[in-house]
Design a protein around this motif. Structure first.
Motif, PDB file in Angstrom:
ATOM      1  N   PRO A   1      -2.857   6.856  -2.609  1.00  0.00           N
ATOM      2  CA  PRO A   1      -3.585   6.602  -3.857  1.00  0.00           C
ATOM      3  C   PRO A   1      -2.931   7.299  -5.049  1.00  0.00           C
ATOM      4  O   PRO A   1      -2.485   8.443  -4.956  1.00  0.00           O
ATOM      5  CB  PRO A   1      -4.977   7.175  -3.575  1.00  0.00           C
ATOM      6  CG  PRO A   1      -5.118   7.112  -2.086  1.00  0.00           C
ATOM      7  CD  PRO A   1      -3.742   7.379  -1.551  1.00  0.00           C
TER       8      PRO A   1
ATOM      9  N   ARG B   1      -7.484   3.155  -3.881  1.00  0.00           N
ATOM     10  CA  ARG B   1      -7.417   2.788  -2.469  1.00  0.00           C
ATOM     11  C   ARG B   1      -5.981   2.720  -1.960  1.00  0.00           C
ATOM     12  O   ARG B   1      -5.741   2.367  -0.806  1.00  0.00           O
ATOM     13  CB  ARG B   1      -8.104   1.434  -2.241  1.00  0.00           C
ATOM     14  CG  ARG B   1      -9.596   1.450  -2.566  1.00  0.00           C
ATOM     15  CD  ARG B   1     -10.278   0.226  -2.028  1.00  0.00           C
ATOM     16  NE  ARG B   1      -9.722  -1.015  -2.564  1.00  0.00           N
ATOM     17  CZ  ARG B   1     -10.118  -2.226  -2.186  1.00  0.00           C
ATOM     18  NH1 ARG B   1     -11.042  -2.363  -1.244  1.00  0.00           N
ATOM     19  NH2 ARG B   1      -9.584  -3.305  -2.726  1.00  0.00           N
TER      20      ARG B   1
ATOM     21  N   ARG C   1       0.848  -1.195   0.000  1.00  0.00           N
ATOM     22  CA  ARG C   1       0.000   0.000   0.000  1.00  0.00           C
ATOM     23  C   ARG C   1       0.880   1.239   0.000  1.00  0.00           C
ATOM     24  O   ARG C   1       2.019   1.223   0.447  1.00  0.00           O
ATOM     25  CB  ARG C   1      -0.925  -0.002   1.226  1.00  0.00           C
ATOM     26  CG  ARG C   1      -1.834  -1.216   1.280  1.00  0.00           C
ATOM     27  CD  ARG C   1      -2.573  -1.368   2.597  1.00  0.00           C
ATOM     28  NE  ARG C   1      -3.147  -2.696   2.698  1.00  0.00           N
ATOM     29  CZ  ARG C   1      -4.387  -3.007   2.305  1.00  0.00           C
ATOM     30  NH1 ARG C   1      -5.174  -2.069   1.800  1.00  0.00           N
ATOM     31  NH2 ARG C   1      -4.834  -4.247   2.420  1.00  0.00           N
TER      32      ARG C   1
ATOM     33  N   GLU D   1      -3.613   0.652  -3.123  1.00  0.00           N
ATOM     34  CA  GLU D   1      -3.126  -0.723  -3.153  1.00  0.00           C
ATOM     35  C   GLU D   1      -2.381  -0.993  -4.458  1.00  0.00           C
ATOM     36  O   GLU D   1      -2.704  -0.418  -5.500  1.00  0.00           O
ATOM     37  CB  GLU D   1      -4.297  -1.698  -3.007  1.00  0.00           C
ATOM     38  CG  GLU D   1      -5.019  -1.545  -1.674  1.00  0.00           C
ATOM     39  CD  GLU D   1      -6.340  -2.277  -1.638  1.00  0.00           C
ATOM     40  OE1 GLU D   1      -6.839  -2.665  -2.727  1.00  0.00           O
ATOM     41  OE2 GLU D   1      -6.901  -2.450  -0.541  1.00  0.00           O
TER      42      GLU D   1
END
Length: 325
Positions: free
Chosen positions: A78, A99, A75, A101
């Protein structure tokens, strides 16, 4: 199953030269939701601002095959570009989704030996931000002979970049946790002075009593995920030791017990370059040695469990705590 899935995925992408980016939904379909659950959040640098903390890239999944290919996911902020480095070489670049990810599959194999995988992320018009943790990956030497996977294979350890704190074992050759119903000593992090942090697994919300050479060290309590951590008050002495772990009931009865012999090696090679990683392996044990700076070393002893290390929980040992401490 994870290893088989990775081999299938690697084969599907082997015709593509550069690393490929997948979506998080693709990752869940390959590994399953349990394997893609977020890892414990890494500690932020002491001087980090709230805005900077939010953009630090982090690892969620690192899976590497014996051939050195694999999958990494994590992660970041964004729509940030994330650069994944293997030592000083770029392993791949990906862009996070809305998100934050990202998923990367790489089929350019890592070389045998130890390497640090690190992350940096960058938003448009912003400075790059480095991960507070790195993943140390140990790939075994290639051999034509049959090798028992419990004796040799890939080790992956997530560890603080600055060497302060505890490490998290993400992958190791021996899937031996079932031998003692999940009771494990995963790793011992220590420095050149013997200051150490012990960590492992047991049943969720269980009490684990730790002994060193039959002397009671202390008690660790597991989290809901079954992980425990214990920091001894005094540095550990160099040399050979035997660690004993007792998982006990609320009444103090020992349910499971393991014993692990290990050598706390404090020998430092001052001539090594900063950032170097040296790997030594034994029977179900691996020692990762990182040189952080002149005179400053970070050692990570990683352990598996062999059937001979599982002991009778009904035997009373010298120095054993038999009531609640």
């Amino acid at each position: 199953m994870i290893a088989v899935a990775l081999l299938v995925v690697a084969a599907l992408w082997s015709v593509v030269a550069p690393p490929r980016q997948l979506s998080w939904l693709d990752l869940e379909s390959i590994l399953g939701p349990e394997e893609t659950a977020p890892l414990p959040a890494p500690a932020a640098p002491e001087d980090a601002t709230p805005a900077a903390v939010a953009t630090h890239p982090s690892f969620d999944v690192v899976r590497v095959t014996r051939g050195g290919t694999g999958l990494i996911a994590g992660r970041a902020a964004p729509f940030a570009e994330v650069e994944i480095m293997a030592g000083s070489a770029v392993l791949g670049r990906v862009t996070t989704d809305r998100r934050g990810e990202w998923v990367l599959i790489f089929d350019q194999p890592l070389s045998p030996g130890g390497v640090e995988i690190s992350l940096t992320s960058r938003l448009p018009g912003k400075e790059a931000v480095a991960s507070t943790e790195i993943a140390v990956v140990v790939v075994p030497e290639k051999t034509q002979a049959f090798v028992d996977p419990s004796d040799e294979g890939v080790v992956v350890v997530l560890t603080p970049r600055d060497g302060k704190g505890r490490s998290l074992v993400l992958q190791r050759p021996a899937s031996s946790a079932d031998l003692a119903d999940g009771l494990m000593l995963d790793a011992i992090d220590y420095d050149q002075t013997g200051a150490a942090v012990l960590s492992g697994r047991a049943a969720a919300r269980a009490e684990v009593r730790l002994y060193l050479d039959d002397a009671y060290l202390g008690t660790g309590m597991t989290s809901d995920s079954g992980r425990w951590i214990y920091t001894p008050a005094a540095p550990l002495a160099a040399g050979e030791h035997i660690a004993r772990l007792d998982q006990v009931t609320g009444e103090g009865k020992v349910q499971q017990r393991i014993e692990i012999a290990f050598n706390l090696d404090l020998a430092a090679d001052a001539a090594r370059a900063e950032g170097s990683v040296v790997i030594r392996s034994g029977v179900n044990q691996w020692l990762v040695s990182r040189k952080l700076s002149p005179g400053d070393f970070h050692y990570i002893a990683v352990f598996g469990v062999h059937k001979d290390q599982v002991k009778d929980p009904d035997v009373v040992y010298p120095g054993q705590v038999t009531n609640q401490p």
